[in-house]
Scaffold this motif. Structure first.
Motif, PDB file in Angstrom:
ATOM      1  N   UNK A 161       0.412  14.061 -16.766  1.00  0.00           N
ATOM      2  CA  UNK A 161      -0.522  15.176 -16.850  1.00  0.00           C
ATOM      3  C   UNK A 161      -1.658  14.836 -17.797  1.00  0.00           C
ATOM      4  N   UNK A 162      -2.794  15.446 -17.527  1.00  0.00           N
ATOM      5  CA  UNK A 162      -3.985  15.214 -18.320  1.00  0.00           C
ATOM      6  C   UNK A 162      -4.767  16.511 -18.463  1.00  0.00           C
ATOM      7  N   UNK A 163      -4.904  16.958 -19.689  1.00  0.00           N
ATOM      8  CA  UNK A 163      -5.724  18.113 -20.001  1.00  0.00           C
ATOM      9  C   UNK A 163      -7.139  17.642 -20.309  1.00  0.00           C
ATOM     10  N   UNK A 164      -8.135  18.527 -20.180  1.00  0.00           N
ATOM     11  CA  UNK A 164      -9.517  18.129 -20.463  1.00  0.00           C
ATOM     12  C   UNK A 164      -9.660  17.529 -21.857  1.00  0.00           C
ATOM     13  N   UNK A 165     -10.296  16.369 -21.937  1.00  0.00           N
ATOM     14  CA  UNK A 165     -10.515  15.712 -23.207  1.00  0.00           C
ATOM     15  C   UNK A 165      -9.309  14.990 -23.768  1.00  0.00           C
ATOM     16  N   UNK A 166      -8.208  14.986 -23.036  1.00  0.00           N
ATOM     17  CA  UNK A 166      -6.979  14.355 -23.497  1.00  0.00           C
ATOM     18  C   UNK A 166      -6.628  13.163 -22.623  1.00  0.00           C
ATOM     19  N   UNK A 167      -5.779  12.303 -23.140  1.00  0.00           N
ATOM     20  CA  UNK A 167      -5.325  11.163 -22.369  1.00  0.00           C
ATOM     21  C   UNK A 167      -4.278  11.600 -21.355  1.00  0.00           C
ATOM     22  N   UNK A 168      -4.074  10.759 -20.361  1.00  0.00           N
ATOM     23  CA  UNK A 168      -3.062  11.020 -19.358  1.00  0.00           C
ATOM     24  C   UNK A 168      -1.717  10.505 -19.851  1.00  0.00           C
ATOM     25  N   UNK A 169      -0.740  11.393 -19.928  1.00  0.00           N
ATOM     26  CA  UNK A 169       0.556  11.048 -20.491  1.00  0.00           C
ATOM     27  C   UNK A 169       1.675  11.255 -19.483  1.00  0.00           C
ATOM     28  N   UNK A 200       0.829  -1.175   0.000  1.00  0.00           N
ATOM     29  CA  UNK A 200       0.000   0.000   0.000  1.00  0.00           C
ATOM     30  C   UNK A 200       0.878   1.245   0.000  1.00  0.00           C
ATOM     31  N   UNK A 201       0.602   2.125  -0.930  1.00  0.00           N
ATOM     32  CA  UNK A 201       1.316   3.390  -1.037  1.00  0.00           C
ATOM     33  C   UNK A 201       0.292   4.508  -1.140  1.00  0.00           C
ATOM     34  N   UNK A 202       0.524   5.551  -0.387  1.00  0.00           N
ATOM     35  CA  UNK A 202      -0.316   6.739  -0.460  1.00  0.00           C
ATOM     36  C   UNK A 202       0.516   7.901  -0.970  1.00  0.00           C
ATOM     37  N   UNK A 203      -0.052   8.673  -1.878  1.00  0.00           N
ATOM     38  CA  UNK A 203       0.646   9.787  -2.486  1.00  0.00           C
ATOM     39  C   UNK A 203      -0.151  11.065  -2.279  1.00  0.00           C
ATOM     40  N   UNK A 204       0.527  12.097  -1.825  1.00  0.00           N
ATOM     41  CA  UNK A 204      -0.098  13.395  -1.619  1.00  0.00           C
ATOM     42  C   UNK A 204       0.668  14.426  -2.428  1.00  0.00           C
ATOM     43  N   UNK A 205      -0.030  15.081  -3.345  1.00  0.00           N
ATOM     44  CA  UNK A 205       0.579  16.047  -4.242  1.00  0.00           C
ATOM     45  C   UNK A 205       0.271  17.468  -3.799  1.00  0.00           C
ATOM     46  N   UNK A 206       1.180  18.362  -4.109  1.00  0.00           N
ATOM     47  CA  UNK A 206       0.981  19.766  -3.805  1.00  0.00           C
ATOM     48  C   UNK A 206       1.844  20.601  -4.740  1.00  0.00           C
ATOM     49  N   UNK A 207       1.589  21.894  -4.773  1.00  0.00           N
ATOM     50  CA  UNK A 207       2.427  22.819  -5.513  1.00  0.00           C
ATOM     51  C   UNK A 207       1.815  23.398  -6.772  1.00  0.00           C
ATOM     52  N   UNK A 208       0.662  22.899  -7.171  1.00  0.00           N
ATOM     53  CA  UNK A 208       0.024  23.429  -8.361  1.00  0.00           C
ATOM     54  C   UNK A 208      -0.509  24.828  -8.129  1.00  0.00           C
ATOM     55  N   UNK A 209      -0.887  25.471  -9.214  1.00  0.00           N
ATOM     56  CA  UNK A 209      -1.422  26.811  -9.108  1.00  0.00           C
ATOM     57  C   UNK A 209      -1.503  27.489 -10.452  1.00  0.00           C
ATOM     58  N   UNK A 227       0.074   3.236  -8.093  1.00  0.00           N
ATOM     59  CA  UNK A 227      -0.601   4.072  -7.112  1.00  0.00           C
ATOM     60  C   UNK A 227      -0.588   5.511  -7.611  1.00  0.00           C
ATOM     61  N   UNK A 228      -1.723   6.158  -7.503  1.00  0.00           N
ATOM     62  CA  UNK A 228      -1.886   7.506  -8.042  1.00  0.00           C
ATOM     63  C   UNK A 228      -2.226   8.506  -6.955  1.00  0.00           C
ATOM     64  N   UNK A 229      -1.680   9.697  -7.101  1.00  0.00           N
ATOM     65  CA  UNK A 229      -2.086  10.797  -6.255  1.00  0.00           C
ATOM     66  C   UNK A 229      -3.389  11.386  -6.747  1.00  0.00           C
ATOM     67  N   UNK A 230      -3.881  12.375  -6.019  1.00  0.00           N
ATOM     68  CA  UNK A 230      -5.185  12.957  -6.340  1.00  0.00           C
ATOM     69  C   UNK A 230      -5.124  13.961  -7.484  1.00  0.00           C
ATOM     70  N   UNK A 231      -3.940  14.398  -7.835  1.00  0.00           N
ATOM     71  CA  UNK A 231      -3.763  15.373  -8.892  1.00  0.00           C
ATOM     72  C   UNK A 231      -3.715  16.787  -8.362  1.00  0.00           C
ATOM     73  N   UNK A 232      -2.966  17.627  -9.043  1.00  0.00           N
ATOM     74  CA  UNK A 232      -2.894  19.039  -8.701  1.00  0.00           C
ATOM     75  C   UNK A 232      -2.952  19.852  -9.991  1.00  0.00           C
ATOM     76  N   UNK A 272      -2.681  21.607 -17.259  1.00  0.00           N
ATOM     77  CA  UNK A 272      -3.240  20.275 -17.092  1.00  0.00           C
ATOM     78  C   UNK A 272      -3.337  19.963 -15.607  1.00  0.00           C
ATOM     79  N   UNK A 273      -3.999  18.866 -15.306  1.00  0.00           N
ATOM     80  CA  UNK A 273      -3.915  18.296 -13.975  1.00  0.00           C
ATOM     81  C   UNK A 273      -2.709  17.373 -13.962  1.00  0.00           C
ATOM     82  N   UNK A 274      -1.832  17.588 -13.013  1.00  0.00           N
ATOM     83  CA  UNK A 274      -0.622  16.789 -12.900  1.00  0.00           C
ATOM     84  C   UNK A 274      -0.791  15.754 -11.800  1.00  0.00           C
ATOM     85  N   UNK A 275      -0.503  14.507 -12.141  1.00  0.00           N
ATOM     86  CA  UNK A 275      -0.660  13.392 -11.226  1.00  0.00           C
ATOM     87  C   UNK A 275       0.683  12.731 -10.947  1.00  0.00           C
TER      88      UNK A 275
END
Length: 119
Positions: A38-46, A1-10, A108-113, A91-94
């Motif tokens: 990262x994933x922009x609206x309507x785009x795949x996560x790359x 089990x791994x938990x990821x917490x992201x921060x720093x976006x803006x 394991x994925x973070x919540x995104x920022x 984009x939203x960065x994960x």
């Protein structure tokens, strides 16, 4: 089990900089790869940038020379330093951690920022 917490976006103007942080907890020993996607609206996560357990890094061509992925093992944290930001970086960065040391390899994925770059 791994938990990821992201921060720093803006919100930042084009040409500006941001540093994203991803703090990992749990079964840290099992992580063999961490990356920023990262994933922009309507785009795949790359995949944008990745770093292996040995410290090898890789970047998508569009961010080479502008973004730097790094890791602080003492803090169990991976960073993405983003410089010379462009509107197309919006984009939203994960953050993702890959655990491949068990019989059930897991991402394991973070919540995104959210990162928004204005022109």
């Amino acid at each position: 089990q791994v938990q990821l917490v992201e921060s720093g976006g803006g919100l930042v103007q084009a040409g500006g900089s941001l540093r994203l942080s991803c703090a990992a907890s749990g079964s840290i020993f099992s992580i063999s790869f961490m990356g920023w996607y990262r994933q922009a609206p309507g785009k795949q996560r790359d995949l944008v940038a990745g770093i292996t357990r040995s410290g090898s890094t890789n970047y998508v061509d569009s961010v080479k020379g502008r973004f730097t992925i790094s890791r602080d093992d003492a803090k169990n944290t991976v960073y993405l330093e983003m410089n010379s930001l462009k509107p197309e970086d919006t984009a939203v960065y994960y953050c993702k951690a890959y655990s491949g040391l068990s019989s059930n390899p897991t991402n394991f994925w973070g919540q995104g920022t959210q990162v928004t770059v204005s022109s």
